[in-house]
Design a protein around this motif. Structure first.
Motif, short mmCIF file in Angstrom:
data_model
loop_
_atom_site.label_atom_id
_atom_site.label_comp_id
_atom_site.label_asym_id
_atom_site.label_seq_id
_atom_site.Cartn_x
_atom_site.Cartn_y
_atom_site.Cartn_z
N ASN A 58 1.22 15.67 61.38
CA ASN A 58 0.49 15.59 60.12
C ASN A 58 -1.02 15.80 60.32
O ASN A 58 -1.72 16.27 59.42
N ASP B 269 -1.54 19.49 60.44
CA ASP B 269 -1.49 19.98 59.06
C ASP B 269 -2.80 19.69 58.33
O ASP B 269 -3.29 20.51 57.54
N ARG B 270 -3.35 18.53 58.59
CA ARG B 270 -4.61 18.13 57.94
C ARG B 270 -5.75 19.06 58.37
O ARG B 270 -6.58 19.48 57.54
N LYS C 37 -5.38 22.13 59.48
CA LYS C 37 -5.08 23.45 58.93
C LYS C 37 -5.53 23.53 57.46
O LYS C 37 -6.13 24.53 57.04
N THR C 38 -5.25 22.48 56.69
CA THR C 38 -5.66 22.46 55.28
C THR C 38 -7.17 22.58 55.14
O THR C 38 -7.68 23.32 54.29
N CYS D 97 -2.51 28.37 63.99
CA CYS D 97 -2.04 27.01 64.29
C CYS D 97 -2.03 26.77 65.79
O CYS D 97 -2.29 25.65 66.26
N VAL E 157 0.72 28.02 56.63
CA VAL E 157 1.12 26.62 56.80
C VAL E 157 1.74 26.50 58.19
O VAL E 157 2.59 27.32 58.55
N CYS E 158 1.34 25.50 58.95
CA CYS E 158 1.76 25.44 60.36
C CYS E 158 3.24 25.18 60.56
O CYS E 158 3.79 25.48 61.61
N THR E 159 3.91 24.61 59.56
CA THR E 159 5.30 24.24 59.72
C THR E 159 6.30 25.34 59.39
O THR E 159 7.49 25.18 59.59
#
Length: 326
Positions: free
Chosen positions: A101, A104-105, A107-108, A120, A321-323
């Protein structure tokens, strides 16, 4: 002994293949200077916020870079989700990773300033450096320019030859596993020093306490006083309790890990294995002396590891988005 199954010689062809991939062509320090000039400042800003409230994430976030680079190279493949849980993230060696997470933070935050620019894979590399520095460890210049891979397979981390080296690996297998990625014996002992921060589940070492050879015995290479202390925390078959890899100093990046290993208090078999090779053993001693070069060496080895199997130029993609892949 549990690690005996790993004492084989890796095929020369496979070693050559990985070594060729390890050169990191196309990477450079400051890759985003023009396309996203504040990229590294944005990353370090998020990391600083996280470390202020959750310093225990430093170890997992550093280890995430290692787990990413050792499988398919440093391509962010460890970040990919799978509806059927068939990506690397869900493979047993990666189930203890935390901090996705946080990636993700970051990346945002980057997407809001420079959409579609910073990969990423580069975020994972930069975060690893920044959590190390935030825990009083060394700072090094991170080469960037990696692109993200589109493949992530559950079985890759557990492949007996090319997967992640298990926590019960002996020194022979550890050296082979690192050589497979173009890393030498010094890189092995230096990068093992990353265990100065972080935790481990009891299940990763309980055989050393209760059933080392299948006869209800303890590991004779481990300090018996340390075993007694660990038994107070870890009962047989304990799957949930976590223990500090570097007791009393697990939130600070320092040389105390090496002091513990030399005293036969390395928590994992792969830690204790560093006493079984003349070169790694000599480094353990040197790293605890006044002439220690550990901090400098760690940065050098991290840069070297960050070049393994990278995708650059037009290879791969930069995920939005990294996922998930674009």
């Amino acid at each position: 002994m549990a690690s005996s199954k790993h004492s084989f010689v890796l095929p020369i062809l496979v070693i050559a293949l990985f070594t060729l991939q390890a050169e990191g062509q196309g990477l450079k320090v400051g890759f985003y200077d023009k396309s996203c000039p504040y990229a590294e400042k944005i990353v370090s800003g998020v990391v600083s916020q996280v470390m202020a409230v959750a310093p225990s994430l430093s170890g997992p976030l550093l280890r995430m870079h290692f787990h990413d680079c050792f499988i398919r190279g440093c391509d962010g493949s460890v970040l990919l989700d799978s509806a059927t849980k068939q990506s690397e993230k869900f493979s047993p060696p990666n189930l203890s990773l935390r901090g996705f997470n946080i990636i993700d933070r970051v990346k945002t935050a980057l997407e809001s300033k420079c959409p579609g620019v910073v990969s990423c894979a580069d975020i994972v590399a930069l975060v690893a450096r920044d959590v190390t520095f935030a825990t009083k460890g060394p700072f090094w210049e991170v080469e960037t320019g990696r692109r993200d891979g589109k493949v992530s397979l559950f079985n890759d981390p557990i492949n007996p030859v090319t997967g992640l080296p298990p926590f019960f690996s002996n020194i022979t297998f550890l050296k082979q596993s690192f050589a497979l990625r173009g890393l030498n014996t010094k890189d092995l002992v230096v990068l093992s020093g990353g265990h100065t921060i972080g935790m481990s589940h009891c299940s990763s070492f309980d055989s050393r306490l209760y059933n080392f050879t299948g006869k209800g015995d303890t590991d004779p290479t481990m300090d018996p006083n340390y075993i007694a202390r660990l038994k107070l925390k870890c009962k047989p078959k304990d799957q949930t309790t976590i223990v500090e890899l570097d007791p009393g100093s697990f939130k600070t990046f320092d040389d105390s890990y090496y002091r513990l290993v030399t005293k036969r208090r390395g928590l994992l078999q792969s830690d204790a294995a560093l006493l079984d090779d003349p070169e790694t053993k000599a480094y353990l001693v040197q790293a605890t002396s006044h002439g220690s070069t550990f901090f400098k060496d760690f940065g050098v080895s991290m840069v070297k590891m960050g070049r393994i199997g990278v995708l650059t130029g037009s290879q791969g993609e930069v995920r939005k988005v990294c996922t998930k892949i674009n």
